[in-house]
Design an enzyme around this catalytic site. Structure first.
Site, mmCIF file in Angstrom:
data_model
loop_
_atom_site.group_PDB
_atom_site.id
_atom_site.type_symbol
_atom_site.label_atom_id
_atom_site.label_comp_id
_atom_site.label_asym_id
_atom_site.label_seq_id
_atom_site.Cartn_x
_atom_site.Cartn_y
_atom_site.Cartn_z
ATOM 1 C CB THR A 9 -0.973 0.040 1.288
ATOM 2 O OG1 THR A 9 -0.247 0.132 2.415
ATOM 3 C CG2 THR A 9 -2.050 -1.116 1.348
ATOM 4 N N GLY A 10 0.517 2.243 -0.721
ATOM 5 C CA GLY A 10 1.229 3.448 -0.763
ATOM 6 C C GLY A 10 2.529 3.446 -1.460
ATOM 7 C CB SER A 13 6.128 8.307 -3.755
ATOM 8 O OG SER A 13 5.418 8.621 -2.673
ATOM 9 N N GLY A 14 8.524 7.121 -2.408
ATOM 10 C CA GLY A 14 9.132 7.019 -1.323
ATOM 11 C C GLY A 14 9.417 5.363 -0.726
ATOM 12 C CE1 TYR A 163 3.668 9.249 10.797
ATOM 13 C CE2 TYR A 163 5.273 9.170 12.288
ATOM 14 C CZ TYR A 163 4.880 8.882 10.942
ATOM 15 O OH TYR A 163 5.584 7.973 10.321
#
Length: 282
Positions: A9-10, A13-14, A163
């Site tokens: 997931t995600g 990028s990065g 966070y």
């Protein structure tokens, strides 16, 4: 990883994209998620070029529960097997944002999305076993606590506190999932990727992102270096039966003492199941 299917997931990028590239290079059939169609298309092409093999993209904004459910449905329809789920998606917002479901966005994306998606895909993971659930947390989990009375940060919001709470919740979830899967051929582990130079927090940066990060950026890990632990936990043959652990620099280490509190983990699981409309018998 040849013959194994992985969902990251995600992955546009990065750390997520670097994880997908690394696993594709090892021979895995890789699927990624992203919320921007152009970025998703570009990432799929880049991962396919770098790693070779089969790469698929699924469009979804995982801060929305209906999108998580739609994604799970599409994954189940498209991927007959799923050996590894890498819960990588995450974000940081300095000011309080609300998701489509009326929940605080950091909590919704960083924690509830992996919680819901994992539960929706668990049957497929079990069918494909041996299988692994890998959840990307952070060392800030050691500073996190679950504020059950203010879970959505409606009072006295702090981006850092939200966070830290979300990443601590990820570790609690991973430990509890490992307990629930004990004796099954599906493992659950969490990890810290390191301090990585990405566009993290760029949408709504706090003082740390605006002032501190540019100064220390040369000392930070590259996305590829940050992805190394995710790739290791997802693929290392000697971790096939290792579960309920927390990894940093590709080595198992102790997570925060309070992350082993089974009463807190169980309460969080039940609260989370209620928030996403999941049967707690799962």
């Amino acid at each position: 990883m040849t013959g194994r299917t992985v969902l990251v997931t995600g992955g546009t990028s990065g750390i997520g994209k670097a994880t997908a590239v690394g696993l594709a290079t090892l021979g895995a059939h890789v699927a990624i998620t992203g919320r921007n169609p152009k970025h998703l298309e570009d990432a799929v092409r880049e991962i396919r070029t770098a790693g070779g093999g089969q790469v698929e993209g699924f469009l979804a904004d995982l801060s929305s529960q209906s999108e998580v459910r739609r994604l799970a449905g599409e994954v189940l329809a498209s991927l007959p097997r799923l050996e590894v789920l890498v819960n990588n998606v995450g974000g940081y917002w300095n000011t309080r944002h609300v998701s489509a479901d009326g929940l605080e966005r950091t909590f919704a994306l960083n924690y509830l999305a992996p919680f819901l998606l994992t539960n929706l895909l668990l049957k497929r993971l079990k069918q494909s076993a041996p299988a692994r659930v890998v959840t990307v947390a952070s060392n800030v989990q050691s500073m996190g606590r679950i504020d059950f009375e203010n879970l959505q940060g409606e009072r006295d919001y702090s981006g850092a506190r939200a966070y830290n709470q979300s990443k601590f919740a990820d570790v609690l979830f991973s430990h509890e999932l490992a307990r629930r899967l004990q004796g099954s051929p599906v493992t659950a582990n969490a990890l810290h990727p390191g301090v990585v130079s990405t566009a993290f927090g760029a949408e709504d940066p706090g003082t740390i992102q605006r002032v501190f990060i540019p100064i220390v950026r040369p000392l930070m890990k590259t996305p590829a270096q940050g992805a190394a632990t995710s790739i290791h936990v997802a693929s290392a043959p000697d971790l096939e039966h290792v579960t309920g652990c927390y990894f940093s620099n590709s080595k198992a280490k102790k997570s925060a003492k309070q992350s082993y509190d089974t009463a807190t983990a169980l309460r969080l699981w039940q609260v989370s199941a209620d928030l996403v409309g999941l049967d707690t018998a799962h």
